[in-house]
Scaffold this active site. Structure first.
Site, mmCIF file in Angstrom:
data_model
loop_
_atom_site.group_PDB
_atom_site.id
_atom_site.type_symbol
_atom_site.label_atom_id
_atom_site.label_comp_id
_atom_site.label_asym_id
_atom_site.label_seq_id
_atom_site.Cartn_x
_atom_site.Cartn_y
_atom_site.Cartn_z
ATOM 1 C CE1 TYR A 141 57.339 -14.406 39.319
ATOM 2 C CE2 TYR A 141 58.535 -14.891 41.339
ATOM 3 C CZ TYR A 141 58.008 -15.304 40.133
ATOM 4 O OH TYR A 141 58.148 -16.610 39.744
ATOM 5 C CD GLU A 142 53.769 -13.025 44.177
ATOM 6 O OE1 GLU A 142 53.089 -12.392 45.004
ATOM 7 O OE2 GLU A 142 53.362 -13.292 43.038
ATOM 8 N N GLY A 143 56.963 -9.197 46.265
ATOM 9 C CA GLY A 143 57.687 -8.413 47.256
ATOM 10 C C GLY A 143 59.173 -8.696 47.133
#
Length: 593
Positions: A440-442
């Site tokens: 997550y978050e890229g």
């Protein structure tokens, strides 16, 4: 039950000896209120909270999970009380501006307090983490009225925050989001659409949830240039600050996940919900990236926390577990077998984890220091340099720290043998909870593309050149007694400098090359960064007496001889190019021979 003791001695060493934090704070008029004794007291209090409150809830929270019933979400038993205690202790606003009820503490300090929470209960940590991130975005881009309305309540824990970006069809490519924002006569907007993977999208911990939502107005430009940011409260807020009617926004379901099961990951439906523009139309992505970049460093700290937790439990297990005899002869003649610590392979795994933890912790504090310069310094040149450094290192902090932490945690689990696969020992949950930090978050692949593309090729290597210059300057002033780390760091700097130039040349000739080389390049810069951190660690330890400091020197030597050689392999992969990857047709991947 798994154990955890906050590594306070190492945290204090990193702050006080490696980075001379008190001197750094005292030389900055905006941080001069903080001294080493106060910082240490804060860390000691967080250690107590994590030991007594969040650690006992970790396994029970995983087993119960967040629950969705009749359009609302409840957290596991004990979470609500723990969140209230966390909020009342002022922890949500530890790093927030005092103007809004925060304590104004530097990032150098809060990365360490965050590590302890992530180590003991990552699911719990995600609730206040999203609130802090939302607060940062609002602090940077919201109007004064919006700040006055929302920030004090968020930092007090009365309200919480979320980040609503992803849609079923739009993850990394936010330019194709479909959520609509239609302007009303009163200046508000009606927000309509569906968001997925929303951490803390609904829960019972706070009386209101402030969603920060990316959406597009009807006449917005195509792509990411047409994205705006809106505040969409779960409950509308009256003029006097009290809560009004329920806004038509809510969870449609929660995701059934591999890990972090006590964290409510929601599908959120916005059915003409009232929203309020943050900043200007079509400029929402810049505001959201303030929050996302903060979260990306936090994901690296999540990795560090998991790896530290795994190390402590694996080291204790290895000490207690009797199995076989040492190759050099019986070490425990009064016992039926020696502890598995006599075996070189077990030591290899534990030392891999320990080296990762100590370098990661130093690196997190280093990045925190750069963020503190950007926020608190009055020197414009220093701020620009620090901003450039943060831009370069954010993808490394997120991706390299979580990649290495996952491998370290695998090593720690392996020390347990079969017991590492059993729930009661805590390792399988630790791995499941950690895996998301790489996603997550890229995803870490996207972070690698950011590093090689926007942060290296786009500026023709200027950011990495400045970083390497700093590393060389530091290494060159090390004493002869530290030649083992000095020479290794300087050699690594030269190798990364050389391969960066190779990348710049190759990218100008082949558009596919950067993507194929990205992950290996990020790991190469990560290895150089860890060498730099060990150079700083060993220099600080060299001036001290005692076993604690001698072990720092020994671990630095272990890193140089057993971990840093990976750099050569990464560079070989980079130079292999992209053709060997891209020559396969798309049909190859689905065709069954």
């Amino acid at each position: 039950m798994p154990i955890y003791n906050a590594p306070l001695a190492d945290m204090k060493f990193i702050l006080n000896d490696v980075f001379q934090a008190e001197q750094f704070w005292q030389n900055n008029e905006n941080l001069a209120h903080l001294d080493a004794a106060t910082a240490e007291a804060i860390l000691e209090e967080m250690a107590k909270f994590t030991q007594n409150v969040t650690l006992p809830l970790n396994r029970t929270g995983d087993e119960e999970g967040a629950q969705y019933n009749n359009g609302s979400v409840t957290t596991p038993a004990g979470f609500k009380e723990a969140f209230k205690q966390y909020a009342e202790g002022g922890w949500i606003g530890l790093g927030a501006d005092e103007e809004w009820g925060g304590q104004g503490m530097p990032k150098m300090l809060t990365v360490l307090s965050d590590e302890m929470i992530f180590a003991t209960n990552p699911s719990f940590m995600l609730y206040p983490l999203l609130s802090v991130g939302a607060g940062m975005a609002l602090s940077s881009y919201a109007s004064q009225e919006q700040k006055e309305t929302y920030l004090p309540k968020i930092y007090s824990g009365e309200w919480s925050g979320t980040m609503c970006l992803t849609e079923p069809h739009a993850g990394t490519d936010l330019g194709i989001i479909k959520t609509k924002a239609e302007r009303n006569e009163d200046g508000s907007y009606n927000i309509t659409g569906t968001k997925i993977f929303i951490t803390g999208g609904d829960h019972d911990l706070a009386e209101n949830i402030i969603h920060l939502v990316l959406a597009k107005t009807p006449d917005a430009p195509a792509g990411s240039r047409g994205i705006s940011l809106f505040i969409v409260p779960k409950f509308l807020v009256n003029a006097d600050g009290s809560l009004g009617e329920r806004n038509p926004v809510g969870p449609g379901s929660i995701e059934h996940k591999m890990g972090i099961k006590a964290s409510a990951t929601c599908v959120m439906n916005f059915d003409g919900a009232k929203g309020y523009l943050v900043g200007k139309e079509n400029e929402g992505l810049a505001a959201m990236f303030v929050m996302m970049n903060y979260e990306r460093l936090s994901m690296g700290i999540q990795g560090l926390g998991a790896s530290e937790f795994a190390y402590q439990n694996a080291a204790q297990y290895a000490t207690d577990r009797l199995q076989g005899r040492s190759a050099s002869g019986v070490q425990s003649p009064n016992k039926p077998a020696d502890s598995i610590l006599v075996h070189g392979d077990v030591r290899r795994m534990l030392l891999n984890v320990r080296a990762n933890n100590e370098a990661s912790r130093a690196f997190a504090v280093y990045v925190g220091q750069q963020l503190d310069i950007t926020k608190f310094s009055t020197d414009a040149d220093a701020v620009k340099k620090a901003n450039d450094r943060v831009a370069l290192l954010t993808p490394i902090a997120k991706a390299y720290l979580t990649d290495t932490a996952f491998q370290a945690t695998l090593d720690a689990q392996m020390c347990f043998g079969g017991h590492g696969y059993i729930r009661e020992w805590g390792m399988e949950q630790c791995l499941r909870d950690l895996r998301i930090a790489q996603i997550y978050e890229g995803t870490n692949g996207v972070q690698s593309q950011d590093l090689i593309g926007r942060k290296t090729i786009k500026c023709q290597g200027a950011y990495i050149a400045e970083y390497i210059s700093e590393i060389r300057d530091f290494a060159n002033q090390l004493d002869a007694d530290l030649n083992f780390i000095k020479d290794a760091t300087l050699d690594a700097a030269t190798e990364v400098e050389s391969v960066t130039q190779y990348i710049l040349n190759a990218a100008s000739e082949n558009a596919e090359f950067p993507n194929a080389a990205a992950v290996d390049y990020l790991h190469a810069v990560g290895l150089l960064s860890f060498a730099y951190m060990f150079a700083r660690i060993t220099q600080a330890a060299q001036a001290k007496q005692g076993e604690f400091y001698q072990n720092k020197l020994a671990l630095g030597l272990y890193f140089v001889q057993r971990i840093l050689p990976e750099l050569e392999m990464r560079i070989t992969r980079i130079k292999a190019g992209s053709d060997v990857i891209m020559k396969f047709s798309e049909d190859y991947f689905t065709h069954q021979a």
